[in-house]
Design a protein around this motif. Structure first.
Motif, PDB file in Angstrom:
ATOM      1  N   GLN A 183       0.832  -1.208   0.000  1.00 39.87           N
ATOM      2  CA  GLN A 183       0.000   0.000   0.000  1.00 39.87           C
ATOM      3  C   GLN A 183       0.866   1.258   0.000  1.00 39.87           C
ATOM      4  N   ILE A 184       1.927   1.268   0.784  1.00 37.71           N
ATOM      5  CA  ILE A 184       2.826   2.425   0.853  1.00 37.71           C
ATOM      6  C   ILE A 184       3.498   2.669  -0.493  1.00 37.71           C
ATOM      7  N   VAL A 185       3.977   1.608  -1.126  1.00 33.30           N
ATOM      8  CA  VAL A 185       4.619   1.742  -2.437  1.00 33.30           C
ATOM      9  C   VAL A 185       3.604   2.233  -3.475  1.00 33.30           C
ATOM     10  N   ALA A 186       2.397   1.666  -3.452  1.00 35.73           N
ATOM     11  CA  ALA A 186       1.353   2.075  -4.395  1.00 35.73           C
ATOM     12  C   ALA A 186       0.964   3.542  -4.208  1.00 35.73           C
ATOM     13  N   SER A 187       1.162   4.071  -3.001  1.00 37.91           N
ATOM     14  CA  SER A 187       0.838   5.470  -2.713  1.00 37.91           C
ATOM     15  C   SER A 187       1.997   6.414  -3.002  1.00 37.91           C
ATOM     16  N   GLY A 188       3.113   5.862  -3.503  1.00 32.88           N
ATOM     17  CA  GLY A 188       4.253   6.706  -3.856  1.00 32.88           C
ATOM     18  C   GLY A 188       5.378   6.729  -2.857  1.00 32.88           C
ATOM     19  N   GLY A 189       5.287   5.897  -1.819  1.00 31.48           N
ATOM     20  CA  GLY A 189       6.365   5.839  -0.827  1.00 31.48           C
ATOM     21  C   GLY A 189       7.596   5.147  -1.381  1.00 31.48           C
ATOM     22  N   HIS A 190       8.745   5.499  -0.828  1.00 33.42           N
ATOM     23  CA  HIS A 190      10.030   4.948  -1.268  1.00 33.42           C
ATOM     24  C   HIS A 190      10.622   4.072  -0.167  1.00 33.42           C
ATOM     25  N   LEU A 191      10.988   2.844  -0.521  1.00 38.54           N
ATOM     26  CA  LEU A 191      11.585   1.905   0.421  1.00 38.54           C
ATOM     27  C   LEU A 191      13.044   1.691   0.050  1.00 38.54           C
ATOM     28  N   TRP A 192      13.928   1.829   1.035  1.00 37.56           N
ATOM     29  CA  TRP A 192      15.361   1.666   0.819  1.00 37.56           C
ATOM     30  C   TRP A 192      15.928   0.692   1.837  1.00 37.56           C
ATOM     31  N   ALA A 193      16.841  -0.152   1.401  1.00 40.29           N
ATOM     32  CA  ALA A 193      17.510  -1.098   2.291  1.00 40.29           C
ATOM     33  C   ALA A 193      18.924  -0.594   2.567  1.00 40.29           C
ATOM     34  N   CYS A 194      19.385  -0.797   3.783  1.00 42.04           N
ATOM     35  CA  CYS A 194      20.713  -0.357   4.219  1.00 42.04           C
ATOM     36  C   CYS A 194      21.795  -1.303   3.685  1.00 42.04           C
ATOM     37  N   ARG A 195      22.782  -0.748   3.030  1.00 44.99           N
ATOM     38  CA  ARG A 195      23.888  -1.532   2.458  1.00 44.99           C
ATOM     39  C   ARG A 195      24.641  -2.288   3.542  1.00 44.99           C
ATOM     40  N   MET A 196      24.982  -1.635   4.633  1.00 46.16           N
ATOM     41  CA  MET A 196      25.753  -2.304   5.674  1.00 46.16           C
ATOM     42  C   MET A 196      24.970  -3.479   6.262  1.00 46.16           C
ATOM     43  N   SER A 197      23.676  -3.283   6.508  1.00 47.96           N
ATOM     44  CA  SER A 197      22.856  -4.363   7.059  1.00 47.96           C
ATOM     45  C   SER A 197      22.738  -5.514   6.075  1.00 47.96           C
ATOM     46  N   ALA A 198      22.575  -5.196   4.793  1.00 44.28           N
ATOM     47  CA  ALA A 198      22.494  -6.246   3.768  1.00 44.28           C
ATOM     48  C   ALA A 198      23.780  -7.057   3.748  1.00 44.28           C
ATOM     49  N   ASP A 199      24.913  -6.373   3.823  1.00 45.58           N
ATOM     50  CA  ASP A 199      26.199  -7.070   3.816  1.00 45.58           C
ATOM     51  C   ASP A 199      26.376  -7.920   5.066  1.00 45.58           C
ATOM     52  N   GLY A 205       9.159  -4.161  -3.674  1.00 41.56           N
ATOM     53  CA  GLY A 205       8.969  -2.710  -3.654  1.00 41.56           C
ATOM     54  C   GLY A 205      10.175  -1.929  -3.171  1.00 41.56           C
ATOM     55  N   VAL A 206      11.202  -2.627  -2.686  1.00 44.13           N
ATOM     56  CA  VAL A 206      12.421  -1.939  -2.251  1.00 44.13           C
ATOM     57  C   VAL A 206      13.137  -1.427  -3.496  1.00 44.13           C
ATOM     58  N   GLU A 207      13.398  -0.129  -3.528  1.00 45.13           N
ATOM     59  CA  GLU A 207      13.988   0.495  -4.714  1.00 45.13           C
ATOM     60  C   GLU A 207      15.473   0.207  -4.865  1.00 45.13           C
ATOM     61  N   GLY A 208      16.137  -0.105  -3.768  1.00 46.14           N
ATOM     62  CA  GLY A 208      17.555  -0.407  -3.863  1.00 46.14           C
ATOM     63  C   GLY A 208      18.194  -0.570  -2.502  1.00 46.14           C
TER      64      GLY A 208
END
Length: 170
Positions: free
Chosen positions: A120-136, A148-151
């Motif tokens: 719903q947030i993405v459909a409403s125009g919200g932007h989701l970002w994941a943390c590089r350090m946490s991903a690593d 829906g995570v943009e990057g």
């Protein structure tokens, strides 16, 4: 002595009032009870026309990790806001019971589960970002994350994207 009335202050509720506003929410917790505050605030901001960015870091990554996002837990252990004796939270089965009860209460008030709320947030125009350090640290790549995570970006990139934003850390 003067008897003049102070000038009336009339608020302006035009839609233009939100133009240019930004909200940046850092989601750092992955428990069921800590997932909802950021999602609810993001949804409310989007409803007001505010550009909204969520940055998922550390345990907040559970909210956007495909294998865990639909199964977040609520634990009473160490949570004094439950108003229950702390020893009860450590008993076998209490986390499952508390999670079930919280999910039931959330559904009763018409709030969607985390994956649907993100959608719903993405459909409403919200932007989701994941943390590089946490991903690593967690050995996760974009294919492990909600679509829906943009990057996956670093903290400096998030700060740049949200320049001038009101910042909330949850």
């Amino acid at each position: 002595m003067t008897t003049q009335a102070a000038p009336a202050i009339v608020p302006n509720f035009d839609d233009d009032a939100t133009t240019g506003r930004k909200l940046a929410i850092i989601c750092s917790k992955g428990t069921l009870d800590m997932a909802y505050p950021g999602l609810i605030l993001a949804n409310a901001a989007l409803g007001e026309g505010v550009e909204t960015h969520l940055f998922f870091t550390f345990w907040g990554f559970d909210m956007i990790t495909k294998s865990r996002m639909g199964d977040l837990k609520f634990t009473m252990l160490g949570n004094t806001a439950t108003h229950m004796p702390q020893g009860i939270g450590g008993l076998p089965g209490m986390t499952a019971m508390a999670t079930h009860q919280m999910k039931k209460q959330i559904a009763e008030v018409g709030v969607p589960e985390v994956p649907e709320f993100l959608e719903q947030i993405v459909a409403s125009g919200g932007h989701l970002w994941a943390c590089r350090m946490s991903a690593d640290m967690m050995h996760l790549a974009e294919e492990n994350l909600y679509e829906g995570v943009e990057g996956i970006i670093n903290a400096a990139d998030f700060i740049e994207k949200t320049d001038g934003a009101q910042l909330l850390f949850i």
